[in-house]
Design a protein around this motif. Structure first.
Motif, PDB file in Angstrom:
ATOM      1  N   GLU A  47      70.936  34.205  49.419  1.00 36.83           N
ATOM      2  CA  GLU A  47      70.338  34.302  50.757  1.00 36.83           C
ATOM      3  C   GLU A  47      68.815  34.387  50.688  1.00 36.83           C
ATOM      4  N   MET A  48      68.302  35.132  49.709  1.00 39.09           N
ATOM      5  CA  MET A  48      66.853  35.228  49.568  1.00 39.09           C
ATOM      6  C   MET A  48      66.258  33.891  49.151  1.00 39.09           C
ATOM      7  N   LEU A  49      66.950  33.186  48.269  1.00 35.01           N
ATOM      8  CA  LEU A  49      66.471  31.879  47.821  1.00 35.01           C
ATOM      9  C   LEU A  49      66.370  30.911  48.999  1.00 35.01           C
ATOM     10  N   VAL A  50      67.407  30.861  49.808  1.00 40.01           N
ATOM     11  CA  VAL A  50      67.410  29.963  50.965  1.00 40.01           C
ATOM     12  C   VAL A  50      66.308  30.352  51.944  1.00 40.01           C
ATOM     13  N   GLU A  51      66.153  31.641  52.187  1.00 43.61           N
ATOM     14  CA  GLU A  51      65.128  32.113  53.119  1.00 43.61           C
ATOM     15  C   GLU A  51      63.727  31.733  52.644  1.00 43.61           C
ATOM     16  N   LEU A  52      63.445  31.937  51.372  1.00 41.43           N
ATOM     17  CA  LEU A  52      62.128  31.610  50.833  1.00 41.43           C
ATOM     18  C   LEU A  52      61.886  30.105  50.852  1.00 41.43           C
ATOM     19  N   ASN A  53      62.905  29.343  50.525  1.00 39.76           N
ATOM     20  CA  ASN A  53      62.773  27.888  50.548  1.00 39.76           C
ATOM     21  C   ASN A  53      62.428  27.394  51.951  1.00 39.76           C
ATOM     22  N   LEU A  54      63.138  27.910  52.956  1.00 37.50           N
ATOM     23  CA  LEU A  54      62.900  27.476  54.332  1.00 37.50           C
ATOM     24  C   LEU A  54      61.516  27.885  54.825  1.00 37.50           C
ATOM     25  N   LEU A  55      61.057  29.059  54.429  1.00 36.23           N
ATOM     26  CA  LEU A  55      59.723  29.507  54.845  1.00 36.23           C
ATOM     27  C   LEU A  55      58.641  28.576  54.314  1.00 36.23           C
ATOM     28  N   ASN A  56      58.862  28.048  53.131  1.00 40.97           N
ATOM     29  CA  ASN A  56      57.881  27.151  52.529  1.00 40.97           C
ATOM     30  C   ASN A  56      57.764  25.832  53.275  1.00 40.97           C
ATOM     31  N   GLU A  60      53.277  26.795  59.764  1.00 39.20           N
ATOM     32  CA  GLU A  60      52.519  27.944  60.260  1.00 39.20           C
ATOM     33  C   GLU A  60      52.611  29.161  59.345  1.00 39.20           C
ATOM     34  N   PHE A  61      53.485  29.085  58.357  1.00 40.02           N
ATOM     35  CA  PHE A  61      53.659  30.224  57.455  1.00 40.02           C
ATOM     36  C   PHE A  61      52.506  30.306  56.455  1.00 40.02           C
ATOM     37  N   SER A  62      52.038  31.523  56.212  1.00 37.12           N
ATOM     38  CA  SER A  62      51.050  31.754  55.153  1.00 37.12           C
ATOM     39  C   SER A  62      51.384  33.079  54.495  1.00 37.12           C
ATOM     40  N   LEU A  63      51.068  33.182  53.222  1.00 36.89           N
ATOM     41  CA  LEU A  63      51.397  34.383  52.466  1.00 36.89           C
ATOM     42  C   LEU A  63      50.537  35.551  52.943  1.00 36.89           C
ATOM     43  N   ASP A  64      51.198  36.635  53.303  1.00 33.60           N
ATOM     44  CA  ASP A  64      50.533  37.820  53.822  1.00 33.60           C
ATOM     45  C   ASP A  64      50.864  39.005  52.925  1.00 33.60           C
ATOM     46  N   ASP A  65      49.943  39.967  52.836  1.00 34.86           N
ATOM     47  CA  ASP A  65      50.162  41.130  51.974  1.00 34.86           C
ATOM     48  C   ASP A  65      51.438  41.887  52.345  1.00 34.86           C
ATOM     49  N   TYR A  66      51.717  41.976  53.645  1.00 32.20           N
ATOM     50  CA  TYR A  66      52.903  42.724  54.080  1.00 32.20           C
ATOM     51  C   TYR A  66      54.183  41.927  53.836  1.00 32.20           C
ATOM     52  N   PHE A  67      54.052  40.621  53.827  1.00 28.67           N
ATOM     53  CA  PHE A  67      55.173  39.781  53.402  1.00 28.67           C
ATOM     54  C   PHE A  67      55.483  40.063  51.937  1.00 28.67           C
ATOM     55  N   LYS A 108      50.989  41.623  42.753  1.00 26.33           N
ATOM     56  CA  LYS A 108      49.656  42.229  42.859  1.00 26.33           C
ATOM     57  C   LYS A 108      49.355  42.633  44.298  1.00 26.33           C
ATOM     58  N   ALA A 109      49.635  41.739  45.259  1.00 21.00           N
ATOM     59  CA  ALA A 109      49.367  42.030  46.669  1.00 21.00           C
ATOM     60  C   ALA A 109      50.246  43.172  47.164  1.00 21.00           C
ATOM     61  N   SER A 110      51.495  43.192  46.727  1.00 19.12           N
ATOM     62  CA  SER A 110      52.416  44.250  47.139  1.00 19.12           C
ATOM     63  C   SER A 110      51.952  45.612  46.639  1.00 19.12           C
ATOM     64  N   THR A 111      51.612  45.692  45.364  1.00 24.29           N
ATOM     65  CA  THR A 111      51.163  46.956  44.775  1.00 24.29           C
ATOM     66  C   THR A 111      49.887  47.454  45.447  1.00 24.29           C
ATOM     67  N   LYS A 136      47.456  36.343  64.432  1.00 25.29           N
ATOM     68  CA  LYS A 136      48.882  36.463  64.701  1.00 25.29           C
ATOM     69  C   LYS A 136      49.658  35.893  63.523  1.00 25.29           C
ATOM     70  N   PRO A 137      50.479  36.704  62.872  1.00 25.58           N
ATOM     71  CA  PRO A 137      51.222  36.217  61.707  1.00 25.58           C
ATOM     72  C   PRO A 137      52.449  35.409  62.121  1.00 25.58           C
ATOM     73  N   TYR A 138      52.924  34.576  61.211  1.00 25.63           N
ATOM     74  CA  TYR A 138      54.163  33.835  61.440  1.00 25.63           C
ATOM     75  C   TYR A 138      55.320  34.811  61.211  1.00 25.63           C
ATOM     76  N   TYR A 139      56.183  34.964  62.206  1.00 23.95           N
ATOM     77  CA  TYR A 139      57.257  35.955  62.074  1.00 23.95           C
ATOM     78  C   TYR A 139      58.296  35.516  61.046  1.00 23.95           C
ATOM     79  N   SER A 140      58.651  36.452  60.185  1.00 20.09           N
ATOM     80  CA  SER A 140      59.776  36.259  59.279  1.00 20.09           C
ATOM     81  C   SER A 140      60.421  37.618  59.051  1.00 20.09           C
TER      82      SER A 140
END
Length: 220
Positions: A47-56, A60-67, A108-111, A136-140
């Motif tokens: 499920e995580m693999l599919v979710e990450l693949n679709l987000l890519n 409008e998606f961009s990598l965010d520290d809270y993501f 690194k961003a998470s820590t 405004k972040p892209y909701y996920s």
């Protein structure tokens, strides 16, 4: 698609992003993590693999520290009890790599973000989140869970409350223009999933112990 093309996907992400199907990601994942995943965790990883693949594939998606916080923390919580433990690092790396996320950048961003929110109250955490997320972040689901995990670190957060009664959640979704109904649903489902997995782990542990006792009694 040939195996050579799949391998080249790692290095030509920008050019071939549109060709990276879920099937491609799964092929790359199993190439990088050639181990059997216990049944309890296989669905989680899929499920995580599919979710990450679709987000890519979302422009409008961009990598965010809270993501990044959401990804590392949910992976850590959902894979508690995974054996062998020494496989977890390579499992997470494979999951990120096969969906074109950079594992070092994410860790690194998470820590950094978790450390920035240590020993804060809810109001301080709220203000810092709003400051850090300037646009405004892209909701996920992963982003929302990352924000929730940070809020849950606050020294005045009450984790046993119904998610719909936690005002800070509605406040922050309103401020960031995120859908409150989706946020509440995603957090509630995640909480329920954690409980179910904990129960499944306990049942599995009891089953293993019972089987072991039967074998020992039989050999006496």
């Amino acid at each position: 698609m040939s195996q050579l093309t799949l391998k080249l996907l790692r290095f030509t992400y920008k050019e071939l992003k549109e060709n990276l199907t879920v099937s491609d990601s799964k092929t790359l994942f199993h190439e990088q993590f050639p181990f059997v995943i216990p049944g309890l965790y296989k669905r989680i990883v899929d499920e995580m693999l599919v979710e990450l693949n679709l987000l890519n594939h979302q422009s409008e998606f961009s990598l965010d520290d809270y993501f990044c916080v959401g990804l590392t923390q949910t992976f850590s919580e959902l894979t508690k009890g995974y054996e062998p433990k020494e496989h977890l690092e390579s499992l997470f790396s494979a999951l990120c790599n096969c969906t074109n996320f950079k594992v070092d950048e994410i860790n690194k961003a998470s820590t950094k973000t978790i450390n920035e929110h240590q020993n804060k109250n809810l109001n301080d955490s709220f203000e810092q989140i709003i400051t850090n997320i300037s646009n405004k972040p892209y909701y996920s689901r992963i982003l929302m869970l990352g924000i929730f995990k940070i809020l849950a670190m606050a020294n005045d957060f009450k984790d046993n409350e119904d998610i719909k009664k936690i005002k800070i959640i509605s406040d922050i979704t309103e401020k960031l223009d995120l859908p409150i109904s989706r946020a509440e649903k995603d957090i509630s489902i995640y909480r329920s999933s954690i409980k179910r997995i904990e129960q499944a782990r306990e049942l599995l542990r009891e089953t293993v112990l019972a089987d072991r006792k039967k074998r020992e009694d039989k050999n006496k």
